[in-house]
Design a protein around this motif. Structure first.
Motif, mmCIF file in Angstrom:
data_model
loop_
_atom_site.group_PDB
_atom_site.id
_atom_site.type_symbol
_atom_site.label_atom_id
_atom_site.label_comp_id
_atom_site.label_asym_id
_atom_site.label_seq_id
_atom_site.Cartn_x
_atom_site.Cartn_y
_atom_site.Cartn_z
ATOM 1 N N GLU A 6 -54.182 -57.149 66.169
ATOM 2 C CA GLU A 6 -53.463 -55.561 66.579
ATOM 3 C C GLU A 6 -52.104 -55.793 66.693
ATOM 4 O OE1 GLU A 6 -54.702 -54.334 70.689
ATOM 5 O OE2 GLU A 6 -56.036 -56.153 70.526
ATOM 6 N N TYR A 7 -51.628 -57.147 66.949
ATOM 7 C CA TYR A 7 -50.329 -57.389 67.348
ATOM 8 C C TYR A 7 -49.265 -57.566 66.138
ATOM 9 C CZ TYR A 7 -52.488 -57.098 71.850
ATOM 10 O OH TYR A 7 -53.110 -56.696 73.140
ATOM 11 N N ASP A 8 -49.893 -57.603 65.182
ATOM 12 C CA ASP A 8 -49.172 -58.319 64.098
ATOM 13 C C ASP A 8 -48.102 -56.962 63.420
ATOM 14 O OD1 ASP A 8 -50.173 -60.679 63.712
ATOM 15 O OD2 ASP A 8 -51.725 -59.855 62.254
ATOM 16 N N ASN A 9 -48.490 -55.889 63.943
ATOM 17 C CA ASN A 9 -47.297 -54.678 63.648
ATOM 18 C C ASN A 9 -46.411 -54.560 64.740
ATOM 19 O OD1 ASN A 9 -48.993 -53.871 61.359
ATOM 20 N ND2 ASN A 9 -50.228 -52.654 62.262
ATOM 21 N N PHE A 10 -46.300 -55.391 65.745
ATOM 22 C CA PHE A 10 -45.208 -55.098 66.855
ATOM 23 C C PHE A 10 -44.170 -56.251 66.305
ATOM 24 C CE2 PHE A 10 -48.717 -53.806 69.404
ATOM 25 C CZ PHE A 10 -48.047 -53.057 70.400
ATOM 26 N N GLU A 11 -42.944 -55.998 66.869
ATOM 27 C CA GLU A 11 -42.026 -57.150 67.040
ATOM 28 C C GLU A 11 -42.490 -58.104 67.724
ATOM 29 O OE1 GLU A 11 -38.035 -56.487 65.947
ATOM 30 O OE2 GLU A 11 -38.212 -54.501 65.180
ATOM 31 N N GLU A 12 -41.994 -59.225 67.835
ATOM 32 C CA GLU A 12 -42.409 -60.104 68.845
ATOM 33 C C GLU A 12 -42.129 -59.901 70.351
ATOM 34 O OE1 GLU A 12 -41.996 -64.324 68.070
ATOM 35 O OE2 GLU A 12 -42.311 -64.202 65.924
ATOM 36 N N TRP A 13 -40.842 -59.258 70.570
ATOM 37 C CA TRP A 13 -40.770 -58.815 71.885
ATOM 38 C C TRP A 13 -41.458 -57.752 72.467
ATOM 39 C CZ3 TRP A 13 -38.946 -54.046 73.262
ATOM 40 C CH2 TRP A 13 -38.541 -53.275 72.276
ATOM 41 N N GLU A 14 -42.021 -57.067 71.368
ATOM 42 C CA GLU A 14 -42.532 -55.749 71.927
ATOM 43 C C GLU A 14 -44.011 -56.106 72.327
ATOM 44 O OE1 GLU A 14 -41.304 -52.054 69.110
ATOM 45 O OE2 GLU A 14 -42.226 -53.585 68.144
ATOM 46 N N ALA A 15 -44.649 -56.942 71.706
ATOM 47 C CA ALA A 15 -46.037 -57.207 72.190
ATOM 48 C C ALA A 15 -46.100 -58.164 73.412
ATOM 49 C CB ALA A 15 -46.690 -58.328 71.176
ATOM 50 N N ASP A 16 -44.990 -58.879 73.811
ATOM 51 C CA ASP A 16 -44.872 -59.681 75.122
ATOM 52 C C ASP A 16 -44.436 -58.575 76.263
ATOM 53 O OD1 ASP A 16 -44.709 -62.656 75.473
ATOM 54 O OD2 ASP A 16 -43.132 -61.871 76.771
ATOM 55 N N SER A 17 -43.484 -57.740 75.725
ATOM 56 C CA SER A 17 -43.336 -56.693 76.744
ATOM 57 C C SER A 17 -44.306 -55.699 77.164
ATOM 58 C CB SER A 17 -42.424 -55.781 76.134
ATOM 59 O OG SER A 17 -41.488 -54.862 77.005
ATOM 60 N N HIS A 18 -45.157 -55.467 76.204
ATOM 61 C CA HIS A 18 -46.472 -54.399 76.218
ATOM 62 C C HIS A 18 -47.099 -55.108 77.492
ATOM 63 C CE1 HIS A 18 -50.033 -52.184 75.575
ATOM 64 N NE2 HIS A 18 -50.631 -53.478 75.632
ATOM 65 N N PHE A 19 -47.560 -56.514 77.383
ATOM 66 C CA PHE A 19 -48.345 -57.133 78.440
ATOM 67 C C PHE A 19 -47.624 -57.197 79.750
ATOM 68 C CE2 PHE A 19 -50.170 -59.109 74.460
ATOM 69 C CZ PHE A 19 -51.369 -58.522 74.716
ATOM 70 N N LEU A 20 -46.440 -57.309 79.691
ATOM 71 C CA LEU A 20 -45.629 -57.647 81.086
ATOM 72 C C LEU A 20 -45.689 -56.070 81.636
ATOM 73 C CD1 LEU A 20 -42.480 -59.781 79.866
ATOM 74 C CD2 LEU A 20 -44.633 -60.280 81.588
ATOM 75 N N ASP A 21 -45.284 -55.126 80.881
ATOM 76 C CA ASP A 21 -45.267 -53.854 81.497
ATOM 77 C C ASP A 21 -46.559 -53.336 81.913
ATOM 78 O OD1 ASP A 21 -42.879 -53.652 80.513
ATOM 79 O OD2 ASP A 21 -43.016 -52.186 78.833
ATOM 80 N N GLU A 22 -47.775 -53.698 81.288
ATOM 81 C CA GLU A 22 -48.901 -53.294 81.636
ATOM 82 C C GLU A 22 -49.494 -54.346 82.761
ATOM 83 O OE1 GLU A 22 -50.558 -50.425 80.716
ATOM 84 O OE2 GLU A 22 -48.760 -49.932 79.747
ATOM 85 N N LYS A 23 -48.919 -55.252 83.096
ATOM 86 C CA LYS A 23 -49.320 -56.287 83.864
ATOM 87 C C LYS A 23 -50.692 -56.729 83.538
ATOM 88 C CE LYS A 23 -46.840 -54.804 88.224
ATOM 89 N NZ LYS A 23 -45.641 -54.798 87.351
ATOM 90 N N ASP A 24 -50.780 -56.867 82.267
ATOM 91 C CA ASP A 24 -51.862 -57.476 81.601
ATOM 92 C C ASP A 24 -51.930 -58.949 81.352
ATOM 93 O OD1 ASP A 24 -54.267 -58.167 80.118
ATOM 94 O OD2 ASP A 24 -53.740 -56.815 78.586
ATOM 95 N N TRP A 25 -52.151 -59.670 82.486
ATOM 96 C CA TRP A 25 -52.059 -61.053 82.727
ATOM 97 C C TRP A 25 -52.735 -61.928 81.534
ATOM 98 C CZ3 TRP A 25 -47.373 -60.092 83.798
ATOM 99 C CH2 TRP A 25 -47.022 -59.414 85.189
ATOM 100 N N LYS A 26 -54.162 -61.613 81.727
ATOM 101 C CA LYS A 26 -55.027 -62.098 80.930
ATOM 102 C C LYS A 26 -54.637 -62.119 79.242
ATOM 103 C CE LYS A 26 -59.153 -61.673 83.792
ATOM 104 N NZ LYS A 26 -59.261 -62.629 84.709
#
Length: 184
Positions: A6-26
């Protein structure tokens, strides 16, 4: 054939930022572990995985992982500081690590008060406590936050405060230009 997820369509920083924004640490750990496995010689991807362990409160794992990384990339401040974050989170200090390059750890002390005083006395305009915090950040790892710094500065009559005292970024500080003894 490349495995897609599901993350292949993201640019690299977008996927990382998504988890950080959502506080999805796992999710961040899983994502960064995958990146670190794909790029085992990429120092940045390795550090980011160690940082994810810290954010996910896997402190022992972070300490083990980041300690090994420090042995390989001793001068990387990001690795050093994330390792310190993990150590302090479990009540340990920097002395338990066999550092190749020991980071500078700053704690609230008379030296910090003097540093702030000497910095501010050369300035015509007041600075926010947050600005002082950022100035100190350039000197080493800060074992305190900006609110603790603000409270500590209040203990010294050499400093005058204006603005909103409850938030470090709205609280302005300058030096008392009247004659006063050092740390009355």
């Amino acid at each position: 054939m490349k495995k897609e997820d599901e993350y292949d369509n993201f640019e690299e920083w977008e996927a990382d930022s998504h988890f950080l924004d959502e506080k999805d640490w796992k999710g961040l750990v899983i994502y960064r572990r995958r990146k670190a496995e794909i790029n085992p010689n990429d120092q940045y991807d390795q550090f980011k995985l160690g940082e994810a362990y810290v954010l996910n409160k896997e402190y022992e794992k972070a300490i083990s992982f980041l300690s090994a990384l420090h042995q390989k990339y001793a001068n990387d401040q990001n690795i050093q500081y994330s390792l310190l974050d993990a150590l302090f989170a479990i009540g340990k200090d920097e002395t338990v690590i066999d550092w190749i390059i020991r980071p500078t750890v700053l704690r609230l002390s008379g030296e910090i008060l003097d540093y702030c005083y000497n910095f501010l006395r050369t300035k015509r305009k007041p600075r926010t406590v947050y600005d002082l915090y950022l100035e100190l950040y350039m000197e080493g790892y800060l074992a305190f936050d900006e609110d603790q710094l603000m409270d500590f500065l209040h203990s010294d009559n050499r400093f005058i405060f204006t603005g909103h005292d409850a938030r470090s970024y709205d609280c302005f500080v300058t030096v008392n230009r009247k004659k006063c003894s050092v740390r009355d």
